[in-house]
Design a protein around this motif. Structure first.
Motif, PDB file in Angstrom:
ATOM      1  N   ASN A  90       0.806  -1.222   0.000  1.00 45.18           N
ATOM      2  CA  ASN A  90       0.000   0.000   0.000  1.00 45.18           C
ATOM      3  C   ASN A  90       0.839   1.272   0.000  1.00 45.18           C
ATOM      4  N   ASN A  91       1.881   1.308   0.835  1.00 43.81           N
ATOM      5  CA  ASN A  91       2.663   2.546   0.940  1.00 43.81           C
ATOM      6  C   ASN A  91       4.105   2.399   0.463  1.00 43.81           C
ATOM      7  N   LEU A  92       4.473   1.193  -0.019  1.00 48.22           N
ATOM      8  CA  LEU A  92       5.793   0.915  -0.598  1.00 48.22           C
ATOM      9  C   LEU A  92       6.928   1.147   0.397  1.00 48.22           C
ATOM     10  N   GLN A  93       6.643   0.966   1.680  1.00 52.15           N
ATOM     11  CA  GLN A  93       7.642   1.205   2.708  1.00 52.15           C
ATOM     12  C   GLN A  93       8.354  -0.078   3.129  1.00 52.15           C
ATOM     13  N   LEU A  94       9.594   0.098   3.601  1.00 51.08           N
ATOM     14  CA  LEU A  94      10.346  -0.972   4.238  1.00 51.08           C
ATOM     15  C   LEU A  94       9.988  -1.013   5.721  1.00 51.08           C
ATOM     16  N   ALA A  95      10.494  -2.023   6.419  1.00 52.03           N
ATOM     17  CA  ALA A  95      10.101  -2.234   7.813  1.00 52.03           C
ATOM     18  C   ALA A  95      10.432  -1.038   8.701  1.00 52.03           C
ATOM     19  N   HIS A  96      11.634  -0.470   8.550  1.00 61.00           N
ATOM     20  CA  HIS A  96      12.020   0.628   9.449  1.00 61.00           C
ATOM     21  C   HIS A  96      11.131   1.849   9.259  1.00 61.00           C
ATOM     22  N   GLU A  97      10.563   2.003   8.058  1.00 62.27           N
ATOM     23  CA  GLU A  97       9.655   3.123   7.804  1.00 62.27           C
ATOM     24  C   GLU A  97       8.276   2.852   8.404  1.00 62.27           C
ATOM     25  N   ILE A  98       7.814   1.625   8.286  1.00 60.95           N
ATOM     26  CA  ILE A  98       6.523   1.248   8.859  1.00 60.95           C
ATOM     27  C   ILE A  98       6.560   1.347  10.385  1.00 60.95           C
ATOM     28  N   MET A  99       7.693   0.974  10.969  1.00 58.38           N
ATOM     29  CA  MET A  99       7.808   0.910  12.425  1.00 58.38           C
ATOM     30  C   MET A  99       8.251   2.225  13.059  1.00 58.38           C
ATOM     31  N   LYS A 100       8.399   3.260  12.264  1.00 58.80           N
ATOM     32  CA  LYS A 100       8.903   4.543  12.762  1.00 58.80           C
ATOM     33  C   LYS A 100       8.150   5.067  13.986  1.00 58.80           C
ATOM     34  N   PRO A 101       6.812   4.964  14.051  1.00 59.67           N
ATOM     35  CA  PRO A 101       6.108   5.471  15.241  1.00 59.67           C
ATOM     36  C   PRO A 101       6.523   4.787  16.541  1.00 59.67           C
ATOM     37  N   LEU A 102       7.009   3.542  16.443  1.00 58.64           N
ATOM     38  CA  LEU A 102       7.432   2.816  17.639  1.00 58.64           C
ATOM     39  C   LEU A 102       8.839   3.189  18.082  1.00 58.64           C
ATOM     40  N   LEU A 103       9.623   3.745  17.179  1.00 55.52           N
ATOM     41  CA  LEU A 103      11.059   3.879  17.407  1.00 55.52           C
ATOM     42  C   LEU A 103      11.464   5.187  18.073  1.00 55.52           C
ATOM     43  N   LEU A 104      10.505   6.051  18.346  1.00 58.00           N
ATOM     44  CA  LEU A 104      10.839   7.380  18.864  1.00 58.00           C
ATOM     45  C   LEU A 104      11.580   7.318  20.191  1.00 58.00           C
ATOM     46  N   LYS A 105      11.215   6.352  21.052  1.00 58.41           N
ATOM     47  CA  LYS A 105      11.851   6.245  22.363  1.00 58.41           C
ATOM     48  C   LYS A 105      12.598   4.926  22.542  1.00 58.41           C
ATOM     49  N   ALA A 106      12.781   4.189  21.465  1.00 58.80           N
ATOM     50  CA  ALA A 106      13.428   2.876  21.557  1.00 58.80           C
ATOM     51  C   ALA A 106      14.942   3.008  21.446  1.00 58.80           C
ATOM     52  N   ALA A 107      15.638   1.993  21.947  1.00 56.39           N
ATOM     53  CA  ALA A 107      17.093   1.965  21.812  1.00 56.39           C
ATOM     54  C   ALA A 107      17.502   1.635  20.390  1.00 56.39           C
ATOM     55  N   SER A 108      16.723   0.767  19.709  1.00 58.28           N
ATOM     56  CA  SER A 108      17.171   0.359  18.381  1.00 58.28           C
ATOM     57  C   SER A 108      16.052  -0.219  17.536  1.00 58.28           C
ATOM     58  N   PHE A 109      16.291  -0.162  16.216  1.00 63.81           N
ATOM     59  CA  PHE A 109      15.544  -0.942  15.227  1.00 63.81           C
ATOM     60  C   PHE A 109      16.500  -1.976  14.657  1.00 63.81           C
ATOM     61  N   VAL A 110      16.007  -3.196  14.477  1.00 61.88           N
ATOM     62  CA  VAL A 110      16.836  -4.283  13.952  1.00 61.88           C
ATOM     63  C   VAL A 110      16.077  -5.006  12.849  1.00 61.88           C
ATOM     64  N   GLN A 111      16.758  -5.277  11.739  1.00 62.21           N
ATOM     65  CA  GLN A 111      16.229  -6.167  10.710  1.00 62.21           C
ATOM     66  C   GLN A 111      17.065  -7.433  10.722  1.00 62.21           C
ATOM     67  N   LEU A 112      16.428  -8.554  11.014  1.00 68.08           N
ATOM     68  CA  LEU A 112      17.109  -9.845  11.050  1.00 68.08           C
ATOM     69  C   LEU A 112      16.804 -10.583   9.758  1.00 68.08           C
ATOM     70  N   SER A 113      17.850 -11.013   9.058  1.00 64.78           N
ATOM     71  CA  SER A 113      17.648 -11.674   7.774  1.00 64.78           C
ATOM     72  C   SER A 113      18.846 -12.561   7.472  1.00 64.78           C
ATOM     73  N   GLY A 114      18.634 -13.506   6.574  1.00 62.26           N
ATOM     74  CA  GLY A 114      19.719 -14.398   6.187  1.00 62.26           C
ATOM     75  C   GLY A 114      19.190 -15.767   5.818  1.00 62.26           C
ATOM     76  N   PRO A 115      20.062 -16.674   5.398  1.00 60.38           N
ATOM     77  CA  PRO A 115      19.642 -18.012   4.975  1.00 60.38           C
ATOM     78  C   PRO A 115      19.225 -18.860   6.175  1.00 60.38           C
ATOM     79  N   SER A 116      17.935 -18.930   6.425  1.00 58.75           N
ATOM     80  CA  SER A 116      17.477 -19.526   7.695  1.00 58.75           C
ATOM     81  C   SER A 116      16.096 -20.147   7.546  1.00 58.75           C
ATOM     82  N   PHE A 117      16.026 -21.354   7.030  1.00 54.71           N
ATOM     83  CA  PHE A 117      14.752 -22.054   6.985  1.00 54.71           C
ATOM     84  C   PHE A 117      14.305 -22.384   8.407  1.00 54.71           C
ATOM     85  N   ALA A 118      13.042 -22.110   8.693  1.00 53.29           N
ATOM     86  CA  ALA A 118      12.521 -22.265  10.051  1.00 53.29           C
ATOM     87  C   ALA A 118      12.661 -23.691  10.566  1.00 53.29           C
ATOM     88  N   TYR A 119      12.415 -24.660   9.708  1.00 56.71           N
ATOM     89  CA  TYR A 119      12.457 -26.061  10.132  1.00 56.71           C
ATOM     90  C   TYR A 119      13.835 -26.428  10.674  1.00 56.71           C
TER      91      TYR A 119
END
Length: 336
Positions: free
Chosen positions: A117-146
Motif C-alpha cells: 500500500n505505501n511501498l515502505q520498508l520495515a524501518h519506515e513502517i515501524m517509525k512510530p514505535l522507534l521514537l523512544k526505543a534503543a534500536s531498530f533491527v532487521q534480522l535476515s539471512g539463509p534460515s529455513f525455520a524447520y
C-alpha cells in the motif's frame, strides 16, 4: 503477569506463531530469557497452550519451557519485541502495539518484504514505535525455520540502527548454533531479504522449464546485481549484498525446495498459470506480494532490472515464461 514479574528476566515478545516465529521463540528461549508468544489466530494459541507443540510445523518438537503463550495482549514494556508476521500485516501489528501501549527497548523485524500500500520498508513502517526505543533491527539471512527449530547451525545478519544492539544480541540471541553477524546497513539487509524472494520465483521457473544449471547460476548472479542496484538507489552499501542477507539468502531461497518462492516458480512452469500455481503452493508466498509492491512502485523497468521486470510480468501480467525467456535472451551485448 505484571510488569514487575516481567522484569525479573530479560523478556521477549514474539509476534507471530507461525513456523519462523516459533523457531525464533525457541531459539531465544535457550538463553534462559522469558519469552512471550502471541498470534492473531486464537485457535492456534489455544492449541499451543494446551499441547506445547505446533499443530502443523515440527509437530514432534516441544515448545521450550521458557515460552509463555499469551492469549490477550496488555500494556507492558519488553526488552525486545520480534515481529514475525506476514510482511503485509506489519503495519496493522505496529498500530496494535501503539493502541495497547506495548513498548520495547529493541524492535526486531524478522519479516521480509515491501508494503504493497505505501511501498515502505520495515524501518519506515515501524517509525512510530522507534521514537523512544534503543534500536531498530532487521534480522535476515539463509534460515529455513524447520532447520532452526531443529537446532541445526544457522547464521544470519542483524542490520541495525540505534544503541546497545551488540551487547544485547551477544548476551541474549547469539548462540553456537544461531550465529548473528552485525551491520549498520539495515536498509541493505531489508532490501536483500525482500527482493531475493522475487528472484527465487524466477529461478524456480527456469528450473521448472529445465533450462539447466548454467541458466540457474546466471539468474542468481545477474539477479543479485539487480538487487544491489536497487539497494544502492535506496542508500544501502554494496558489500551487504555479498553477505548472508544478500547472496546467502538468495542462494538458499532460489535453490532449495523448502522455499515457497522457488516452489511457486516451479509450479508456474508446470501449470503455465500463476493462479493455479498459487493454489498448488497453498501458503503465503512473500515474493508474490513483493512483486506487487515493486510493480506499483514503477521503479522496475526492463533496462535496469530486466530479470525482475520479466518475473513481475509473468507473475502479475500473464506473460508466458517462454516469452519472457526469449526477451531476456535477445538483449543487446553490454558490460558486466
Amino acid at each position: 503477569m505484571s510488569l514487575d514479574e516481567h522484569k525479573k528476566n530479560v523478556s521477549f515478545l514474539i509476534i507471530g506463531g507461525g513456523a519462523w516465529g516459533l523457531s525464533l521463540a525457541n531459539t531465544v528461549s535457550n538463553t534462559n530469557s522469558k519469552v512471550f508468544l502471541w498470534d492473531g489466530d486464537r485457535k492456534l494459541l489455544d492449541s499451543l497452550k494446551k499441547n506445547r507443540r505446533h499443530p502443523f510445523f515440527c509437530t514432534d518438537i516441544e515448545i521450550h519451557e521458557n515460552i509463555e503463550i499469551v492469549i490477550e495482549l496488555i500494556e507492558c514494556k519488553y526488552d525486545a519485541i520480534f515481529f514475525v508476521t506476514p510482511f503485509q500485516a506489519l503495519e496493522a501489528v505496529v498500530q496494535l502495539m501503539l493502541d495497547k501501549r506495548i513498548t520495547a527497548d529493541h524492535y526486531v523485524c524478522a519479516s521480509k518484504g515491501i508494503d504493497i500500500n505505501n511501498l515502505q520498508l520495515a524501518h519506515e513502517i515501524m517509525k512510530p514505535l522507534l521514537l523512544k526505543a534503543a534500536s531498530f533491527v532487521q534480522l535476515s539471512g539463509p534460515s529455513f525455520a524447520y532447520e532452526v527449530m531443529q537446532g541445526l547451525p544457522t547464521a544470519v545478519t542483524v542490520g541495525y540502527k540505534g544503541r546497545n544492539v551488540t551487547k544485547f544480541f551477544k548476551n541474549y540471541v547469539h548462540q553456537s548454533n544461531f550465529r548473528t553477524y552485525l551491520t549498520e546497513d539495515y536498509i541493505g539487509v531489508e532490501i536483500g531479504g525482500a527482493l531475493k524472494n522475487v528472484i527465487a520465483i524466477g529461478v524456480g521457473i527456469a528450473d521448472g522449464l529445465e533450462l539447466g544449471a548454467n541458466a540457474r547460476v546466471a539468474l542468481i548472479v545477474r539477479g543479485l546485481k539487480e538487487i544491489r542496484t536497487f539497494g544502492l538507489s535506496r542508500g544501502a552499501e554494496s558489500t551487504t549484498f555479498s553477505g548472508l542477507s544478500g547472496l546467502g539468502d538468495l542462494v538458499l531461497t532460489a535453490t532449495d525446495n523448502q522455499s515457497r518462492n522457488r516452489q511457486l516458480g516451479l509450479k508456474i512452469a508446470e501449470f503455465n498459470n500463476v493462479h493455479k500455481a498459487l493454489e498448488s503452493v497453498g501458503k503465503l508466498v512473500e515474493g508474490y506480494k513483493t512483486s506487487q509492491a515493486l510493480d506499483r512502485s514503477k521503479e522496475i523497468n526492463s533496462e535496469n532490472y530486466p530479470i525482475m521486470h520479466e518475473i513481475i510480468e509473468i507473475v502479475l501480467h500473464s506473460r508466458k515464461p517462454a516469452e519472457a525467456l526469449a526477451r531476456l535472451l535477445s538483449r543487446e551485448l553490454r558490460p558486466e
